[in-house]
Motif scaffolding. Structure first.
Motif, PDB file in Angstrom:
ATOM      1  N   ALA A  38       0.840  -1.206   0.000  1.00  0.00           N
ATOM      2  CA  ALA A  38       0.000   0.000   0.000  1.00  0.00           C
ATOM      3  C   ALA A  38       0.873   1.254   0.000  1.00  0.00           C
ATOM      4  CB  ALA A  38      -0.942   0.000   1.206  1.00  0.00           C
ATOM      5  N   LEU A  39       1.948   1.237   0.782  1.00  0.00           N
ATOM      6  CA  LEU A  39       2.863   2.377   0.796  1.00  0.00           C
ATOM      7  C   LEU A  39       3.503   2.552  -0.580  1.00  0.00           C
ATOM      8  CD1 LEU A  39       4.450   4.631   2.208  1.00  0.00           C
ATOM      9  CD2 LEU A  39       6.115   2.886   2.889  1.00  0.00           C
ATOM     10  N   GLU A  40       4.017   1.476  -1.135  1.00  0.00           N
ATOM     11  CA  GLU A  40       4.707   1.575  -2.426  1.00  0.00           C
ATOM     12  C   GLU A  40       3.780   2.068  -3.532  1.00  0.00           C
ATOM     13  OE1 GLU A  40       7.658  -0.934  -5.356  1.00  0.00           O
ATOM     14  OE2 GLU A  40       7.054  -1.813  -3.457  1.00  0.00           O
ATOM     15  N   ASP A  41       2.517   1.644  -3.495  1.00  0.00           N
ATOM     16  CA  ASP A  41       1.549   2.016  -4.536  1.00  0.00           C
ATOM     17  C   ASP A  41       0.879   3.370  -4.291  1.00  0.00           C
ATOM     18  OD1 ASP A  41       2.091  -0.444  -5.673  1.00  0.00           O
ATOM     19  OD2 ASP A  41       0.267  -1.403  -4.917  1.00  0.00           O
ATOM     20  N   SER A  42       1.141   3.982  -3.157  1.00  0.00           N
ATOM     21  CA  SER A  42       0.381   5.153  -2.720  1.00  0.00           C
ATOM     22  C   SER A  42       0.701   6.449  -3.461  1.00  0.00           C
ATOM     23  CB  SER A  42       0.616   5.389  -1.226  1.00  0.00           C
ATOM     24  OG  SER A  42       1.957   5.806  -1.003  1.00  0.00           O
ATOM     25  N   GLY A  43       1.896   6.563  -3.994  1.00  0.00           N
ATOM     26  CA  GLY A  43       2.304   7.845  -4.558  1.00  0.00           C
ATOM     27  C   GLY A  43       2.703   8.838  -3.481  1.00  0.00           C
ATOM     28  N   CYS A  44       2.757   8.388  -2.244  1.00  0.00           N
ATOM     29  CA  CYS A  44       3.115   9.251  -1.110  1.00  0.00           C
ATOM     30  C   CYS A  44       4.635   9.339  -0.977  1.00  0.00           C
ATOM     31  CB  CYS A  44       2.550   8.689   0.193  1.00  0.00           C
ATOM     32  SG  CYS A  44       0.754   8.532   0.222  1.00  0.00           S
ATOM     33  N   ARG A  45       5.052  10.358  -0.249  1.00  0.00           N
ATOM     34  CA  ARG A  45       6.453  10.479   0.148  1.00  0.00           C
ATOM     35  C   ARG A  45       6.545  10.103   1.620  1.00  0.00           C
ATOM     36  NH1 ARG A  45       8.803  15.907  -0.415  1.00  0.00           N
ATOM     37  NH2 ARG A  45       6.872  16.517   0.591  1.00  0.00           N
ATOM     38  N   PRO A  54      11.040   8.613  -1.703  1.00  0.00           N
ATOM     39  CA  PRO A  54       9.910   8.051  -2.438  1.00  0.00           C
ATOM     40  C   PRO A  54       9.434   6.774  -1.739  1.00  0.00           C
ATOM     41  CG  PRO A  54      11.953   7.803  -3.708  1.00  0.00           C
ATOM     42  CD  PRO A  54      12.279   8.579  -2.464  1.00  0.00           C
ATOM     43  N   ALA A  55       8.194   6.427  -1.980  1.00  0.00           N
ATOM     44  CA  ALA A  55       7.584   5.274  -1.307  1.00  0.00           C
ATOM     45  C   ALA A  55       8.368   3.983  -1.539  1.00  0.00           C
ATOM     46  CB  ALA A  55       6.141   5.121  -1.761  1.00  0.00           C
ATOM     47  N   SER A  56       8.936   3.806  -2.729  1.00  0.00           N
ATOM     48  CA  SER A  56       9.682   2.569  -3.009  1.00  0.00           C
ATOM     49  C   SER A  56      10.925   2.465  -2.112  1.00  0.00           C
ATOM     50  CB  SER A  56      10.071   2.487  -4.479  1.00  0.00           C
ATOM     51  OG  SER A  56      10.880   3.590  -4.835  1.00  0.00           O
ATOM     52  N   ASP A  57      11.608   3.582  -1.878  1.00  0.00           N
ATOM     53  CA  ASP A  57      12.759   3.575  -0.966  1.00  0.00           C
ATOM     54  C   ASP A  57      12.310   3.320   0.471  1.00  0.00           C
ATOM     55  OD1 ASP A  57      14.283   4.179  -3.181  1.00  0.00           O
ATOM     56  OD2 ASP A  57      14.786   6.218  -2.529  1.00  0.00           O
ATOM     57  N   ALA A  58      11.176   3.903   0.840  1.00  0.00           N
ATOM     58  CA  ALA A  58      10.638   3.694   2.189  1.00  0.00           C
ATOM     59  C   ALA A  58      10.288   2.222   2.395  1.00  0.00           C
ATOM     60  CB  ALA A  58       9.414   4.572   2.408  1.00  0.00           C
ATOM     61  N   ARG A  59       9.699   1.621   1.381  1.00  0.00           N
ATOM     62  CA  ARG A  59       9.361   0.197   1.500  1.00  0.00           C
ATOM     63  C   ARG A  59      10.619  -0.635   1.720  1.00  0.00           C
ATOM     64  NH1 ARG A  59       5.623  -3.934  -1.906  1.00  0.00           N
ATOM     65  NH2 ARG A  59       6.258  -5.743  -0.701  1.00  0.00           N
ATOM     66  N   SER A  60      11.668  -0.356   0.974  1.00  0.00           N
ATOM     67  CA  SER A  60      12.927  -1.096   1.142  1.00  0.00           C
ATOM     68  C   SER A  60      13.470  -0.935   2.562  1.00  0.00           C
ATOM     69  CB  SER A  60      13.970  -0.619   0.131  1.00  0.00           C
ATOM     70  OG  SER A  60      13.555  -0.900  -1.173  1.00  0.00           O
ATOM     71  N   HIS A  61      13.420   0.293   3.066  1.00  0.00           N
ATOM     72  CA  HIS A  61      13.893   0.555   4.430  1.00  0.00           C
ATOM     73  C   HIS A  61      13.053  -0.214   5.451  1.00  0.00           C
ATOM     74  CE1 HIS A  61      15.407   2.640   7.924  1.00  0.00           C
ATOM     75  NE2 HIS A  61      14.162   2.939   8.254  1.00  0.00           N
ATOM     76  N   LEU A  62      11.724  -0.159   5.298  1.00  0.00           N
ATOM     77  CA  LEU A  62      10.849  -0.859   6.247  1.00  0.00           C
ATOM     78  C   LEU A  62      11.007  -2.372   6.137  1.00  0.00           C
ATOM     79  CD1 LEU A  62       7.617   1.308   6.090  1.00  0.00           C
ATOM     80  CD2 LEU A  62       9.445   1.339   7.807  1.00  0.00           C
ATOM     81  N   GLN A  63      11.297  -2.873   4.952  1.00  0.00           N
ATOM     82  CA  GLN A  63      11.526  -4.313   4.795  1.00  0.00           C
ATOM     83  C   GLN A  63      12.769  -4.737   5.576  1.00  0.00           C
ATOM     84  OE1 GLN A  63       9.511  -6.698   2.974  1.00  0.00           O
ATOM     85  NE2 GLN A  63      10.732  -7.937   4.370  1.00  0.00           N
ATOM     86  N   PRO A  95       9.363  10.434  14.863  1.00  0.00           N
ATOM     87  CA  PRO A  95       8.298   9.765  14.106  1.00  0.00           C
ATOM     88  C   PRO A  95       8.536   9.886  12.606  1.00  0.00           C
ATOM     89  CG  PRO A  95       7.381  11.444  15.576  1.00  0.00           C
ATOM     90  CD  PRO A  95       8.875  11.563  15.635  1.00  0.00           C
ATOM     91  N   TYR A  96       8.191   8.831  11.897  1.00  0.00           N
ATOM     92  CA  TYR A  96       8.173   8.901  10.439  1.00  0.00           C
ATOM     93  C   TYR A  96       6.941   9.696  10.034  1.00  0.00           C
ATOM     94  CZ  TYR A  96      11.490   4.943  10.349  1.00  0.00           C
ATOM     95  OH  TYR A  96      12.576   4.116  10.501  1.00  0.00           O
ATOM     96  N   ARG A  97       7.005  10.343   8.865  1.00  0.00           N
ATOM     97  CA  ARG A  97       5.891  11.136   8.353  1.00  0.00           C
ATOM     98  C   ARG A  97       5.546  10.644   6.954  1.00  0.00           C
ATOM     99  NH1 ARG A  97       3.100  14.416  11.411  1.00  0.00           N
ATOM    100  NH2 ARG A  97       3.018  16.071   9.881  1.00  0.00           N
ATOM    101  N   VAL A  98       4.287  10.821   6.588  1.00  0.00           N
ATOM    102  CA  VAL A  98       3.806  10.456   5.255  1.00  0.00           C
ATOM    103  C   VAL A  98       3.123  11.683   4.657  1.00  0.00           C
ATOM    104  CG1 VAL A  98       2.254   8.949   3.957  1.00  0.00           C
ATOM    105  CG2 VAL A  98       3.485   8.043   5.923  1.00  0.00           C
ATOM    106  N   SER A  99       3.463  11.967   3.400  1.00  0.00           N
ATOM    107  CA  SER A  99       2.849  13.071   2.671  1.00  0.00           C
ATOM    108  C   SER A  99       2.291  12.511   1.367  1.00  0.00           C
ATOM    109  CB  SER A  99       3.881  14.161   2.383  1.00  0.00           C
ATOM    110  OG  SER A  99       3.302  15.188   1.604  1.00  0.00           O
ATOM    111  N   CYS A 100       0.958  12.535   1.257  1.00  0.00           N
ATOM    112  CA  CYS A 100       0.283  11.986   0.083  1.00  0.00           C
ATOM    113  C   CYS A 100      -0.384  13.108  -0.696  1.00  0.00           C
ATOM    114  CB  CYS A 100      -0.771  10.969   0.510  1.00  0.00           C
ATOM    115  SG  CYS A 100      -0.088   9.587   1.449  1.00  0.00           S
ATOM    116  N   PRO A 101      -0.397  13.009  -2.027  1.00  0.00           N
ATOM    117  CA  PRO A 101      -1.031  14.046  -2.842  1.00  0.00           C
ATOM    118  C   PRO A 101      -2.490  14.280  -2.414  1.00  0.00           C
ATOM    119  CG  PRO A 101       0.131  12.462  -4.225  1.00  0.00           C
ATOM    120  CD  PRO A 101       0.139  11.915  -2.833  1.00  0.00           C
TER     121      PRO A 101
END
Length: 122
Positions: A38-45, A54-63, A95-101
């Motif tokens: 969901a994070l990777e597909d979100s278009g969020c930062r 970018p979400a793809s980098d965040a996913r790698s970090h969280l993995q 805290p981590y933050r999420v910014s979505c369009p």
């Protein structure tokens, strides 16, 4: 004097050890995978320690964080994943933050909790 342990006892110990180090159940694993997808597909930062990714980098970090927790049997549920991996920096505690369009920037924990509710169909 040397003691011999019966083979049956060794097998029981092996099963108990394997069970103690068991991975999350299939449902929890699907939910955690779903949260990361969901994070990777979100278009969020995703902000980590003041830097936006970018979400793809965040996913790698969280993995990587999740894999670390799995080795220590510390993430058996999606809620534990959110709390222990996806909410804040392990190093700084920020805290981590999420910014979505089209949406206000927010802490990542509530964002992931909202995604979990969606995954569960509530």
């Amino acid at each position: 004097m040397r003691h011999r342990i019966p083979v049956a006892a060794l097998l029981v110990l092996a099963v108990v050890s394997a069970t103690a180090d068991a991975a999350p159940g299939a449902a929890a694993q699907r939910e955690i995978d779903g949260l990361m997808q969901a994070l990777e597909d979100s278009g969020c930062r995703f902000q980590r320690n003041g830097t936006w990714y970018p979400a793809s980098d965040a996913r790698s970090h969280l993995q990587r964080k999740y894999d670390y927790l799995l080795k220590r049997d510390l993430a058996d549920t999606a809620e534990q994943f959110i709390e222990r991996a996806a909410s804040r920096s392990s190093i700084s505690g920020k805290p981590y933050r999420v910014s979505c369009p089209g949406h206000a920037e927010q802490d990542s924990a509530p964002w992931f909790q909202q995604q979990l509710v969606r995954l569960r169909g509530h």
